[in-house]
Write a protein that holds these residues in place. Structure first.
Motif, PDB file in Angstrom:
ATOM      1  N   ARG A   1      -9.275 -84.840 143.247  1.00 54.87           N
ATOM      2  CA  ARG A   1      -9.503 -85.482 141.949  1.00 54.87           C
ATOM      3  C   ARG A   1     -10.304 -84.572 141.020  1.00 54.87           C
ATOM      4  NH1 ARG A   1     -10.042 -90.089 145.196  1.00 54.87           N
ATOM      5  NH2 ARG A   1     -12.307 -89.988 145.153  1.00 54.87           N
ATOM      6  N   MET A   2     -11.311 -83.888 141.559  1.00 54.92           N
ATOM      7  CA  MET A   2     -12.105 -82.971 140.730  1.00 54.92           C
ATOM      8  C   MET A   2     -11.276 -81.772 140.284  1.00 54.92           C
ATOM      9  SD  MET A   2     -14.902 -84.349 140.069  1.00 54.92           S
ATOM     10  CE  MET A   2     -15.603 -82.959 139.214  1.00 54.92           C
ATOM     11  N   LEU A   3     -10.398 -81.283 141.139  1.00 51.57           N
ATOM     12  CA  LEU A   3      -9.510 -80.185 140.746  1.00 51.57           C
ATOM     13  C   LEU A   3      -8.618 -80.634 139.590  1.00 51.57           C
ATOM     14  CD1 LEU A   3      -8.501 -78.786 144.237  1.00 51.57           C
ATOM     15  CD2 LEU A   3      -9.830 -77.575 142.513  1.00 51.57           C
ATOM     16  N   ASP A   4      -8.129 -81.873 139.661  1.00 52.92           N
ATOM     17  CA  ASP A   4      -7.301 -82.411 138.579  1.00 52.92           C
ATOM     18  C   ASP A   4      -8.113 -82.573 137.299  1.00 52.92           C
ATOM     19  OD1 ASP A   4      -4.990 -82.528 140.117  1.00 52.92           O
ATOM     20  OD2 ASP A   4      -5.291 -84.621 140.677  1.00 52.92           O
ATOM     21  N   LEU A   5      -9.303 -83.154 137.403  1.00 56.24           N
ATOM     22  CA  LEU A   5     -10.135 -83.399 136.220  1.00 56.24           C
ATOM     23  C   LEU A   5     -10.537 -82.112 135.507  1.00 56.24           C
ATOM     24  CD1 LEU A   5     -12.480 -86.255 137.478  1.00 56.24           C
ATOM     25  CD2 LEU A   5     -10.793 -86.403 135.636  1.00 56.24           C
ATOM     26  N   THR A   6     -10.794 -81.073 136.276  1.00 57.72           N
ATOM     27  CA  THR A   6     -11.234 -79.805 135.687  1.00 57.72           C
ATOM     28  C   THR A   6     -10.069 -78.919 135.246  1.00 57.72           C
ATOM     29  OG1 THR A   6     -11.317 -78.749 137.863  1.00 57.72           O
ATOM     30  CG2 THR A   6     -13.371 -79.761 137.042  1.00 57.72           C
ATOM     31  N   GLY A   7      -8.863 -79.299 135.614  1.00 52.83           N
ATOM     32  CA  GLY A   7      -7.696 -78.486 135.274  1.00 52.83           C
ATOM     33  C   GLY A   7      -7.419 -77.381 136.276  1.00 52.83           C
TER      34      GLY A   7
ATOM     35  N   SER B   1      -6.333 -77.654 139.203  1.00 53.79           N
ATOM     36  CA  SER B   1      -5.113 -77.922 139.977  1.00 53.79           C
ATOM     37  C   SER B   1      -3.888 -77.273 139.337  1.00 53.79           C
ATOM     38  CB  SER B   1      -4.899 -79.423 140.137  1.00 53.79           C
ATOM     39  OG  SER B   1      -4.728 -80.036 138.864  1.00 53.79           O
ATOM     40  N   THR B   2      -3.992 -76.904 138.056  1.00 55.30           N
ATOM     41  CA  THR B   2      -2.861 -76.244 137.397  1.00 55.30           C
ATOM     42  C   THR B   2      -2.780 -74.758 137.732  1.00 55.30           C
ATOM     43  OG1 THR B   2      -4.113 -75.770 135.375  1.00 55.30           O
ATOM     44  CG2 THR B   2      -2.917 -77.875 135.462  1.00 55.30           C
ATOM     45  N   ILE B   3      -3.879 -74.186 138.238  1.00 52.81           N
ATOM     46  CA  ILE B   3      -3.861 -72.755 138.562  1.00 52.81           C
ATOM     47  C   ILE B   3      -4.059 -72.474 140.053  1.00 52.81           C
ATOM     48  CG2 ILE B   3      -4.565 -72.008 136.260  1.00 52.81           C
ATOM     49  CD1 ILE B   3      -7.425 -71.655 137.379  1.00 52.81           C
ATOM     50  N   MET B   4      -4.402 -73.515 140.823  1.00 51.44           N
ATOM     51  CA  MET B   4      -4.568 -73.377 142.273  1.00 51.44           C
ATOM     52  C   MET B   4      -3.588 -74.308 142.959  1.00 51.44           C
ATOM     53  SD  MET B   4      -8.645 -73.266 142.954  1.00 51.44           S
ATOM     54  CE  MET B   4      -9.708 -72.191 142.004  1.00 51.44           C
ATOM     55  N   GLN B   5      -2.599 -73.730 143.612  1.00 55.08           N
ATOM     56  CA  GLN B   5      -1.631 -74.550 144.334  1.00 55.08           C
ATOM     57  C   GLN B   5      -2.317 -75.199 145.528  1.00 55.08           C
ATOM     58  OE1 GLN B   5       1.555 -71.807 145.304  1.00 55.08           O
ATOM     59  NE2 GLN B   5       2.779 -72.660 143.635  1.00 55.08           N
ATOM     60  N   SER B   6      -1.926 -76.442 145.806  1.00 53.77           N
ATOM     61  CA  SER B   6      -2.457 -77.098 146.994  1.00 53.77           C
ATOM     62  C   SER B   6      -1.320 -77.814 147.718  1.00 53.77           C
ATOM     63  CB  SER B   6      -3.582 -78.074 146.634  1.00 53.77           C
ATOM     64  OG  SER B   6      -3.102 -79.128 145.847  1.00 53.77           O
TER      65      SER B   6
ATOM     66  N   PHE C   1     -16.732 -75.024 143.442  1.00 49.59           N
ATOM     67  CA  PHE C   1     -15.587 -74.775 142.567  1.00 49.59           C
ATOM     68  C   PHE C   1     -15.682 -73.388 141.935  1.00 49.59           C
ATOM     69  CE2 PHE C   1     -15.444 -79.413 142.816  1.00 49.59           C
ATOM     70  CZ  PHE C   1     -14.104 -79.576 143.180  1.00 49.59           C
ATOM     71  N   ASN C   2     -16.884 -72.979 141.590  1.00 53.22           N
ATOM     72  CA  ASN C   2     -17.089 -71.634 141.047  1.00 53.22           C
ATOM     73  C   ASN C   2     -16.708 -70.575 142.086  1.00 53.22           C
ATOM     74  OD1 ASN C   2     -17.875 -69.804 139.027  1.00 53.22           O
ATOM     75  ND2 ASN C   2     -19.907 -69.600 139.937  1.00 53.22           N
ATOM     76  N   ALA C   3     -17.064 -70.816 143.345  1.00 52.60           N
ATOM     77  CA  ALA C   3     -16.693 -69.876 144.413  1.00 52.60           C
ATOM     78  C   ALA C   3     -15.172 -69.795 144.542  1.00 52.60           C
ATOM     79  CB  ALA C   3     -17.320 -70.300 145.738  1.00 52.60           C
ATOM     80  N   LEU C   4     -14.479 -70.933 144.459  1.00 51.31           N
ATOM     81  CA  LEU C   4     -13.016 -70.931 144.543  1.00 51.31           C
ATOM     82  C   LEU C   4     -12.401 -70.119 143.410  1.00 51.31           C
ATOM     83  CD1 LEU C   4     -12.219 -74.635 145.519  1.00 51.31           C
ATOM     84  CD2 LEU C   4     -12.273 -72.623 147.004  1.00 51.31           C
ATOM     85  N   ILE C   5     -12.953 -70.263 142.200  1.00 51.86           N
ATOM     86  CA  ILE C   5     -12.455 -69.494 141.060  1.00 51.86           C
ATOM     87  C   ILE C   5     -12.668 -67.999 141.299  1.00 51.86           C
ATOM     88  CG2 ILE C   5     -12.815 -68.989 138.605  1.00 51.86           C
ATOM     89  CD1 ILE C   5     -13.539 -72.042 138.333  1.00 51.86           C
ATOM     90  N   GLY C   6     -13.841 -67.634 141.797  1.00 46.57           N
ATOM     91  CA  GLY C   6     -14.119 -66.225 142.087  1.00 46.57           C
ATOM     92  C   GLY C   6     -13.195 -65.665 143.156  1.00 46.57           C
ATOM     93  N   ILE C   7     -12.933 -66.452 144.186  1.00 44.10           N
ATOM     94  CA  ILE C   7     -12.021 -66.025 145.257  1.00 44.10           C
ATOM     95  C   ILE C   7     -10.616 -65.837 144.695  1.00 44.10           C
ATOM     96  CG2 ILE C   7     -10.916 -66.739 147.407  1.00 44.10           C
ATOM     97  CD1 ILE C   7     -13.644 -68.238 148.004  1.00 44.10           C
ATOM     98  N   MET C   8     -10.180 -66.784 143.864  1.00 43.32           N
ATOM     99  CA  MET C   8      -8.850 -66.697 143.269  1.00 43.32           C
ATOM    100  C   MET C   8      -8.727 -65.431 142.418  1.00 43.32           C
ATOM    101  SD  MET C   8      -6.915 -69.263 140.650  1.00 43.32           S
ATOM    102  CE  MET C   8      -8.030 -68.769 139.332  1.00 43.32           C
ATOM    103  N   ARG C   9      -9.748 -65.151 141.619  1.00 42.54           N
ATOM    104  CA  ARG C   9      -9.721 -63.945 140.774  1.00 42.54           C
ATOM    105  C   ARG C   9      -9.644 -62.675 141.609  1.00 42.54           C
ATOM    106  NH1 ARG C   9     -14.232 -65.748 136.320  1.00 42.54           N
ATOM    107  NH2 ARG C   9     -12.822 -66.996 135.053  1.00 42.54           N
TER     108      ARG C   9
END
Length: 123
Positions: free
Chosen positions: A91-97, A99-104, A63-71
């Motif tokens: 589910r983890m994307l939803d729980l961590t929030g 999913s509100t900044i990464m479209q899927s 998830f940290n890698a996904l955030i870095g890639i998004m940035r």
């Protein structure tokens, strides 16, 4: 969980690229995912779709890698879109929030079709 991760660029067209990922995204493999994605962005494809069809496991490093890639995509005036996210990961994307900044989208085709058409070049 294994140390196996497969990364394949399956589509490149202008600023858009699709990176298909398989296996585990964990502490051992997340750096390779981040490096590959940033390389694709640096090659002129700042709008990146990650096809997660083959993901079998993702930990906090993933998830940290996904955030870095998004940035990095955003800094390059691009975007990060996720496709075919496994239910457990969604589910983890939803729980961590996240999913509100990464479209899927349910699959890569849906993610590609959701992209706005590029504006025509001025005459």
């Amino acid at each position: 969980m294994t140390d196996d991760l497969t990364l394949t660029t399956t589509h490149t067209a202008g600023p858009l690229a699709v990176l298909r990922i398989g296996g585990d995204i964990a502490m051992q493999t997340a750096p390779a995912l981040r490096k590959e994605a940033l390389d694709v962005i640096a090659q002129g494809h700042p709008h990146l779709i990650l096809d997660l069809t083959g993901i079998t496991f993702c930990d906090s490093s993933g998830f940290n890698a996904l955030i870095g890639i998004m940035r990095c995509a955003t800094a390059a005036h691009g975007s990060l879109t996720l496709a075919a996210v496994p239910d457990r990961m969604l589910r983890m994307l939803d729980l961590t929030g996240l999913s509100t900044i990464m479209q899927s989208y349910p699959d890569t085709d849906a993610a590609m079709n959701a992209r706005p058409a590029t504006a025509p070049e001025p005459a």
